[in-house]
Write an enzyme that holds these catalytic residues in place. Sequence first.
Site, PDB file in Angstrom:
ATOM      1  N   ASN A 209       0.836  -1.210   0.000  1.00 39.34           N
ATOM      2  CA  ASN A 209       0.000   0.000   0.000  1.00 39.34           C
ATOM      3  C   ASN A 209       0.869   1.256   0.000  1.00 39.34           C
ATOM      4  OD1 ASN A 209       0.575   0.781   2.834  1.00 39.34           O
ATOM      5  ND2 ASN A 209      -0.398  -1.193   3.241  1.00 39.34           N
ATOM      6  N   ILE A 307      -2.677  -7.096  14.140  1.00 35.11           N
ATOM      7  CA  ILE A 307      -1.605  -6.980  15.153  1.00 35.11           C
ATOM      8  C   ILE A 307      -2.077  -6.168  16.366  1.00 35.11           C
ATOM      9  CG2 ILE A 307       0.736  -6.103  15.583  1.00 35.11           C
ATOM     10  CD1 ILE A 307       1.294  -6.594  12.555  1.00 35.11           C
ATOM     11  N   PHE A 323      -4.088   3.626  15.106  1.00 32.82           N
ATOM     12  CA  PHE A 323      -4.370   4.694  14.159  1.00 32.82           C
ATOM     13  C   PHE A 323      -5.500   4.228  13.255  1.00 32.82           C
ATOM     14  CE2 PHE A 323      -1.286   8.240  14.103  1.00 32.82           C
ATOM     15  CZ  PHE A 323      -0.513   7.851  15.192  1.00 32.82           C
ATOM     16  N   LYS A 341     -11.553  -3.062  19.083  1.00 27.58           N
ATOM     17  CA  LYS A 341     -10.182  -3.587  19.250  1.00 27.58           C
ATOM     18  C   LYS A 341      -9.712  -3.477  20.703  1.00 27.58           C
ATOM     19  CE  LYS A 341      -8.848  -2.603  14.469  1.00 27.58           C
ATOM     20  NZ  LYS A 341      -7.734  -2.810  13.540  1.00 27.58           N
TER      21      LYS A 341
HETATM   22  O1  C5P Z   1      -9.044  -1.702  11.219  1.00 28.70           O
HETATM   23  P1  C5P Z   1      -8.015  -0.827  10.607  1.00 28.70           P
HETATM   24  O2  C5P Z   1      -7.056  -1.567   9.712  1.00 28.70           O
HETATM   25  O3  C5P Z   1      -8.539   0.415   9.993  1.00 28.70           O
HETATM   26  O4  C5P Z   1      -7.193  -0.324  11.869  1.00 28.70           O
HETATM   27  C1  C5P Z   1      -6.047   0.439  11.718  1.00 28.70           C
HETATM   28  C2  C5P Z   1      -5.159   0.188  12.897  1.00 28.70           C
HETATM   29  O5  C5P Z   1      -4.976  -1.211  13.041  1.00 28.70           O
HETATM   30  C3  C5P Z   1      -3.752   0.752  12.716  1.00 28.70           C
HETATM   31  O6  C5P Z   1      -3.295   1.154  13.990  1.00 28.70           O
HETATM   32  C4  C5P Z   1      -2.959  -0.433  12.188  1.00 28.70           C
HETATM   33  O7  C5P Z   1      -1.582  -0.331  12.540  1.00 28.70           O
HETATM   34  C5  C5P Z   1      -3.626  -1.601  12.877  1.00 28.70           C
HETATM   35  N1  C5P Z   1      -3.634  -2.861  12.137  1.00 28.70           N
HETATM   36  C6  C5P Z   1      -2.863  -3.906  12.589  1.00 28.70           C
HETATM   37  N2  C5P Z   1      -2.882  -5.124  11.943  1.00 28.70           N
HETATM   38  C7  C5P Z   1      -3.633  -5.303  10.845  1.00 28.70           C
HETATM   39  C8  C5P Z   1      -4.430  -4.239  10.357  1.00 28.70           C
HETATM   40  C9  C5P Z   1      -4.397  -3.020  11.032  1.00 28.70           C
HETATM   41  O8  C5P Z   1      -2.169  -3.748  13.579  1.00 28.70           O
HETATM   42  N3  C5P Z   1      -3.616  -6.484  10.254  1.00 28.70           N
END
Ligand code: C5P
Length: 398
Positions: A209, A307, A323, A341
Amino acid sequence: MFFSNKNILIGVTGGIAAYKSAEIIRLFKKEGADVRVVMTESAKEFITPLTLQAVSGNAIHDSLLDVKAEAAMGHIELAKWADIILISPCTAETIAKITHGRADDLIGAILLASKADKYIAPAMNMNMWSDSSTQENYNTLLKRDIAFIGPASGEQACGDVGPGRMEEPSNIIEFIRKSFKTGPLSGKKITITAGPTREQIDPVRFISNNSSGKMGYAMADAAIEVGAIVNLISGPVSIKPNKHVNLINVNSAEEMLNKVIDSMSDSDIFIGCAAVSDFKPSDYSDIKIKKEDMDDIDIHLEKNEDILTYVASEFTTSYVVGFAAETSDVKSNAKRKLKSKDLDMIISNDVSDKSIGFDVDDNEVNVITNKETIFLKKDKKIRIAREILKIISLNIQV
Ligand code: C5P
């Protein structure tokens, strides 16, 4: 680790107590400081440059007029580099020089050029210390915001008994520790993720991305400024990290997760800034897929572990910040994510506005916790990061 991320410049001048500077350096390093040493020529009569180089882990600086040394790290750079300058031991001669603003050697020039906090630990014969010229110099320097540590009283190398001994190394460190202001997150361990992840299809192709990593790296810089110890777990980006950051490079979301788990075993705070790929190809071809072999290709994607959600559920005593880059209903979507979350804080921004968010230097965010929403208007990412760190510090204190 009181002095973590702090740059300490120790000036060693020619007195018998110079041998104690090795111990001072060792104590500062134990507290996390990066130490550089400047020696006068006479200091080298009392302790070897090699000893101080070995304990500090950095080459010794000793000359103002050496072209090679100035090219490596010149006196102005050293002056700017230092957060704290300590002259220990400081002879009567160096005290006199400093009083008169002399800049004919490296220590004098650095002291004039630096905005660092300055400390002097005098060491000399008791009569030299109590002599009216030294006392006048001492009183002049006190008015200039240079702090004196000692001298201590006691038996001197020459056999006299009275004031003039250099303070003990542990007392010097303790004095500076009490008077030097470090940041509100001094010694706290923070794990920060930044940048995109890459999900490989074959050895040369991947899904990724547009994340530049700028916000995550700004968060790491701001965390360092307030004294934190930072593990920055970063996907592929082209930003140079702050030299105090412990950078851990990763590619895929799975690698990022594994490094985060390792790092969180002793972290107080997690900040998930990375744009982690939500999906990865179910199959990885370990040889390059040849276009000649097929007319079209179906890539099946499966979900990556989230994560942030994982950290919030597994490391419940840590403060967890996420974020949320949104394109619509920015605040309400972010609030939903804060709950789903189970986070302590979420930072939302509107990435449909091209002047903030991905790959630009500015951002505008809402900092949302369970008790409040704070709007931070458009500004440089580093300034936004500083404000977020301020709010985090206030929240973890309550
Ligand atoms: O749900 P969304 O992807 O919009 O949430 C964004 C947040 O979740 C960010 O803080 C991003 O670092 C974290 N994230 C993550 N692991 C993923 C997807 C998003 O830690 N697989």
